[in-house]
Design a protein around this motif. Structure first.
Motif, PDB file in Angstrom:
ATOM      1  N   ALA A   1       0.837  -1.209   0.000  1.00 41.29           N
ATOM      2  CA  ALA A   1       0.000   0.000   0.000  1.00 41.29           C
ATOM      3  C   ALA A   1       0.870   1.256   0.000  1.00 41.29           C
ATOM      4  O   ALA A   1       0.569   2.229  -0.696  1.00 41.29           O
ATOM      5  N   ASP A   2       1.959   1.229   0.769  1.00 40.90           N
ATOM      6  CA  ASP A   2       2.869   2.374   0.791  1.00 40.90           C
ATOM      7  C   ASP A   2       3.537   2.559  -0.567  1.00 40.90           C
ATOM      8  O   ASP A   2       3.682   3.682  -1.048  1.00 40.90           O
ATOM      9  N   LEU A   3       3.928   1.462  -1.198  1.00 38.90           N
ATOM     10  CA  LEU A   3       4.537   1.537  -2.519  1.00 38.90           C
ATOM     11  C   LEU A   3       3.545   2.080  -3.536  1.00 38.90           C
ATOM     12  O   LEU A   3       3.894   2.922  -4.367  1.00 38.90           O
ATOM     13  N   GLU A   4       2.302   1.646  -3.471  1.00 37.51           N
ATOM     14  CA  GLU A   4       1.275   2.171  -4.380  1.00 37.51           C
ATOM     15  C   GLU A   4       1.115   3.672  -4.207  1.00 37.51           C
ATOM     16  O   GLU A   4       0.954   4.406  -5.179  1.00 37.51           O
ATOM     17  N   ARG A   5       1.156   4.145  -2.969  1.00 36.87           N
ATOM     18  CA  ARG A   5       1.051   5.577  -2.708  1.00 36.87           C
ATOM     19  C   ARG A   5       2.233   6.326  -3.318  1.00 36.87           C
ATOM     20  O   ARG A   5       2.071   7.378  -3.944  1.00 36.87           O
ATOM     21  N   ALA A   6       3.441   5.779  -3.175  1.00 35.83           N
ATOM     22  CA  ALA A   6       4.624   6.409  -3.755  1.00 35.83           C
ATOM     23  C   ALA A   6       4.545   6.423  -5.282  1.00 35.83           C
ATOM     24  O   ALA A   6       4.840   7.442  -5.919  1.00 35.83           O
ATOM     25  N   LEU A   7       4.154   5.305  -5.864  1.00 38.32           N
ATOM     26  CA  LEU A   7       4.035   5.242  -7.323  1.00 38.32           C
ATOM     27  C   LEU A   7       2.947   6.170  -7.836  1.00 38.32           C
ATOM     28  O   LEU A   7       3.094   6.784  -8.891  1.00 38.32           O
ATOM     29  N   GLY A   8       1.854   6.290  -7.087  1.00 37.25           N
ATOM     30  CA  GLY A   8       0.780   7.214  -7.461  1.00 37.25           C
ATOM     31  C   GLY A   8       1.254   8.658  -7.454  1.00 37.25           C
ATOM     32  O   GLY A   8       0.909   9.446  -8.336  1.00 37.25           O
ATOM     33  N   ALA A   9       2.062   9.010  -6.454  1.00 43.39           N
ATOM     34  CA  ALA A   9       2.606  10.371  -6.384  1.00 43.39           C
ATOM     35  C   ALA A   9       3.537  10.633  -7.564  1.00 43.39           C
ATOM     36  O   ALA A   9       3.519  11.721  -8.146  1.00 43.39           O
ATOM     37  N   ALA A  10       4.349   9.648  -7.916  1.00 40.89           N
ATOM     38  CA  ALA A  10       5.245   9.805  -9.069  1.00 40.89           C
ATOM     39  C   ALA A  10       4.439   9.979 -10.355  1.00 40.89           C
ATOM     40  O   ALA A  10       4.735  10.868 -11.163  1.00 40.89           O
ATOM     41  N   LYS A  11       3.432   9.161 -10.521  1.00 46.27           N
ATOM     42  CA  LYS A  11       2.593   9.249 -11.724  1.00 46.27           C
ATOM     43  C   LYS A  11       1.901  10.604 -11.799  1.00 46.27           C
ATOM     44  O   LYS A  11       1.857  11.228 -12.859  1.00 46.27           O
ATOM     45  N   ALA A  12       1.378  11.086 -10.672  1.00 47.79           N
ATOM     46  CA  ALA A  12       0.694  12.379 -10.648  1.00 47.79           C
ATOM     47  C   ALA A  12       1.640  13.509 -11.045  1.00 47.79           C
ATOM     48  O   ALA A  12       1.210  14.517 -11.609  1.00 47.79           O
ATOM     49  N   ALA A  13       2.927  13.346 -10.761  1.00 45.83           N
ATOM     50  CA  ALA A  13       3.922  14.369 -11.101  1.00 45.83           C
ATOM     51  C   ALA A  13       4.521  14.154 -12.485  1.00 45.83           C
ATOM     52  O   ALA A  13       5.386  14.923 -12.912  1.00 45.83           O
ATOM     53  N   GLY A  14       4.089  13.087 -13.182  1.00 48.29           N
ATOM     54  CA  GLY A  14       4.645  12.800 -14.500  1.00 48.29           C
ATOM     55  C   GLY A  14       6.058  12.244 -14.435  1.00 48.29           C
ATOM     56  O   GLY A  14       6.827  12.413 -15.371  1.00 48.29           O
ATOM     57  N   LEU A  15       6.381  11.582 -13.330  1.00 43.65           N
ATOM     58  CA  LEU A  15       7.723  11.037 -13.132  1.00 43.65           C
ATOM     59  C   LEU A  15       7.699   9.519 -13.126  1.00 43.65           C
ATOM     60  O   LEU A  15       6.666   8.921 -12.865  1.00 43.65           O
ATOM     61  N   GLU A  16       8.845   8.924 -13.404  1.00 45.19           N
ATOM     62  CA  GLU A  16       9.000   7.480 -13.303  1.00 45.19           C
ATOM     63  C   GLU A  16      10.072   7.185 -12.269  1.00 45.19           C
ATOM     64  O   GLU A  16      11.124   7.838 -12.270  1.00 45.19           O
ATOM     65  N   PRO A  17       9.831   6.225 -11.390  1.00 46.71           N
ATOM     66  CA  PRO A  17      10.857   5.868 -10.423  1.00 46.71           C
ATOM     67  C   PRO A  17      12.125   5.388 -11.129  1.00 46.71           C
ATOM     68  O   PRO A  17      12.073   4.809 -12.207  1.00 46.71           O
ATOM     69  N   ALA A  18      13.255   5.659 -10.497  1.00 43.81           N
ATOM     70  CA  ALA A  18      14.535   5.246 -11.055  1.00 43.81           C
ATOM     71  C   ALA A  18      15.431   4.764  -9.922  1.00 43.81           C
ATOM     72  O   ALA A  18      15.325   5.232  -8.793  1.00 43.81           O
ATOM     73  N   ALA A  19      16.301   3.852 -10.240  1.00 44.44           N
ATOM     74  CA  ALA A  19      17.269   3.364  -9.261  1.00 44.44           C
ATOM     75  C   ALA A  19      18.278   4.468  -8.951  1.00 44.44           C
ATOM     76  O   ALA A  19      18.673   5.241  -9.834  1.00 44.44           O
ATOM     77  N   LEU A  20      18.702   4.540  -7.723  1.00 39.83           N
ATOM     78  CA  LEU A  20      19.634   5.576  -7.298  1.00 39.83           C
ATOM     79  C   LEU A  20      21.060   5.309  -7.766  1.00 39.83           C
ATOM     80  O   LEU A  20      21.782   6.228  -8.163  1.00 39.83           O
ATOM     81  N   MET A  21      21.499   4.059  -7.711  1.00 41.49           N
ATOM     82  CA  MET A  21      22.907   3.740  -7.981  1.00 41.49           C
ATOM     83  C   MET A  21      23.414   4.225  -9.336  1.00 41.49           C
ATOM     84  O   MET A  21      24.518   4.780  -9.401  1.00 41.49           O
ATOM     85  N   PRO A  22      22.684   4.051 -10.429  1.00 44.42           N
ATOM     86  CA  PRO A  22      23.213   4.559 -11.710  1.00 44.42           C
ATOM     87  C   PRO A  22      23.486   6.051 -11.685  1.00 44.42           C
ATOM     88  O   PRO A  22      24.467   6.526 -12.269  1.00 44.42           O
ATOM     89  N   HIS A  23      22.660   6.814 -10.989  1.00 40.83           N
ATOM     90  CA  HIS A  23      22.863   8.261 -10.903  1.00 40.83           C
ATOM     91  C   HIS A  23      24.097   8.596 -10.060  1.00 40.83           C
ATOM     92  O   HIS A  23      24.847   9.507 -10.394  1.00 40.83           O
TER      93      HIS A  23
END
Length: 101
Positions: free
Chosen positions: A72-94
């Protein structure tokens, strides 16, 4: 750590996100290359609003908690990203691209 996991840690998430000169010095003495904190804690019990206004580069924190569920927490985080037009990304490559690790 190296004996248990095969390599030394290079990143540290300070407990509670508490960072000061003493934490920086201790981390450096242990070979830590970067301290990682977060912009929003998506764990249900945190003070993060239901749908925070995420921006590119924000870091979300999740904990494995029993209530309601990590999913449920992950869904909330993904929903916030989607609402902002963002896609989650792994930190290490950056961090690698920036030469931090």
């Amino acid at each position: 750590m190296a004996a248990a996991f095969g390599r030394e840690p290079r990143l540290l998430r300070p407990p509670y996100g508490a960072v000061d000169d003493e934490v920086r010095a201790a981390a450096k003495a242990c070979g830590v290359k970067a301290l990682v904190t977060w912009t929003y804690d998506f764990t249900t019990w945190s003070g993060t609003p239901p749908t925070p206004q995420l921006e590119a580069g924000d870091i979300g924190l999740l904990h494995f908690t029993p209530t309601p569920t990590p999913a449920a927490d992950l869904e909330r985080a993904l929903g916030a990203a989607k609402a902002a037009g963002l896609e989650p990304a792994a930190l290490m490559p950056h961090l690698r691209a920036a030469g931090i690790v």
